[in-house]
Design an enzyme around this catalytic site. Structure first.
Site, short mmCIF file in Angstrom:
data_model
loop_
_atom_site.label_atom_id
_atom_site.label_comp_id
_atom_site.label_asym_id
_atom_site.label_seq_id
_atom_site.Cartn_x
_atom_site.Cartn_y
_atom_site.Cartn_z
N ASP A 174 4.32 -9.19 -4.83
CA ASP A 174 4.85 -7.88 -4.50
C ASP A 174 4.30 -6.68 -5.18
O ASP A 174 4.68 -5.75 -5.22
CB ASP A 174 6.40 -7.82 -4.83
CG ASP A 174 7.07 -6.79 -4.13
OD1 ASP A 174 7.03 -6.39 -3.11
OD2 ASP A 174 8.04 -6.42 -4.85
N SER A 198 9.49 -1.06 -0.87
CA SER A 198 9.32 -2.15 0.08
C SER A 198 10.34 -2.16 1.23
O SER A 198 11.35 -1.97 0.65
CB SER A 198 9.06 -3.51 -0.84
OG SER A 198 8.12 -3.38 -1.77
N GLN A 248 3.34 -7.55 3.97
CA GLN A 248 4.51 -6.65 3.67
C GLN A 248 4.39 -5.34 4.21
O GLN A 248 3.44 -4.81 4.25
CB GLN A 248 4.41 -6.31 2.09
CG GLN A 248 5.79 -5.67 1.52
CD GLN A 248 5.78 -5.41 0.00
OE1 GLN A 248 5.38 -4.34 -0.34
NE2 GLN A 248 6.13 -6.07 -0.59
#
Length: 257
Positions: A174, A198, A248
């Protein structure tokens, strides 16, 4: 709260409900996860993890995890664990990249800046992050390219527990994945107009890996539109083994100056 922390904790919470993974004796390992970041987390408040045992079949186990703060879901994730099995086997090739030990550390790049975020990134993050194409913490990249490569490694040696290494890999995944979007539009994290968060995260674990050894994270962005940007990543062990694929989508808004 850093989203990767919640990702990693969801992996561990789900894994602890799969037979044998509590003590490292199990033969089922996480092979995929799909999660949504629903609310911002507060790093000063505890998180409670509610795990639903959706299915335990002969080869696969499925779990749903809700991460909750103050009675509200901040992340919802479904994970799948698989019994070890043989079958067809191929992988993408690892790109050429310089030795990570020859690249500058975050401390060398921004460690002298007297700002709490810079100090945290430089000295208190659990993962050593080194950019191949130079970082974009303070200034945009020289080229408007929607791709980059980053070396990652957990700073301290980890125990021989595959579940913890999978969780640490999810944590590290991430960090920088949306930077390919920013590079394409020649933006830096320090740009005061940028609003980023995110939205969702998907990850497929292909092969075992030790995250206390170097991992090359190859990243690209095929699209950005509607205030959102998509990042796709491949993670390679230092010997060239493809260990995971990541996707993502993030909110990336640019306010008028």
């Amino acid at each position: 709260m850093f989203g990767g922390q919640v990702l990693a904790q969801c992996v561990v919470a789900a894994g602890r409900t799969v037979e044998g993974l509590q003590d490292g004796t199990g033969s089922r390992h996480v092979h995929s996860l799909h999660g949504y970041f629903l609310r911002a987390g507060d790093s000063m408040q505890p998180i409670r993890f509610a795990v639903e045992r959706m299915r335990d079949g002969r080869s696969f186990s499925a779990r749903r995890v809700h991460a909750l703060q103050n009675g509200k879901v901040i992340m919802s994730m479904i994970l799948s664990f698989q019994e070890a099995a043989g079958g067809l086997d191929h992988q993408a090739a690892m790109p050429a990249a310089p030795d990570p030990e020859r690249l500058p550390t975050v401390a060398q790049e921004i460690g002298d800046i007297d700002h709490p975020v810079a100090r945290h990134w430089a000295y208190r993050r659990a993962v050593d992050v080194r950019h191949v194409e130079n970082s974009i913490y303070l200034a945009p990249g020289q080229q408007a390219a929607a791709n980059q490569n980053v070396w990652l490694k957990v700073r301290d040696q980890m125990p021989d527990d595959p579940l913890l290494h999978a969780a640490a890999l999810a944590y590290a995944s991430d960090y920088t994945l949306l930077e390919a979007v920013l590079r394409r539009h020649r933006m830096a994290w320090s740009d005061p107009r940028l609003r980023a968060a995110s939205l969702d995260h998907a990850m497929w674990f292909h092969r075992p890996v030790r995250v206390d050894d170097w991992v090359l994270y190859q990243q690209e962005s095929p699209s950005a539109s509607g205030g959102r940007g998509l990042g796709i990543g491949k993670m390679f062990a230092s010997d060239g083994t493809l260990v995971a694929t990541v996707a993502q989508e993030g909110m990336l808004r640019v306010k008028d100056s």
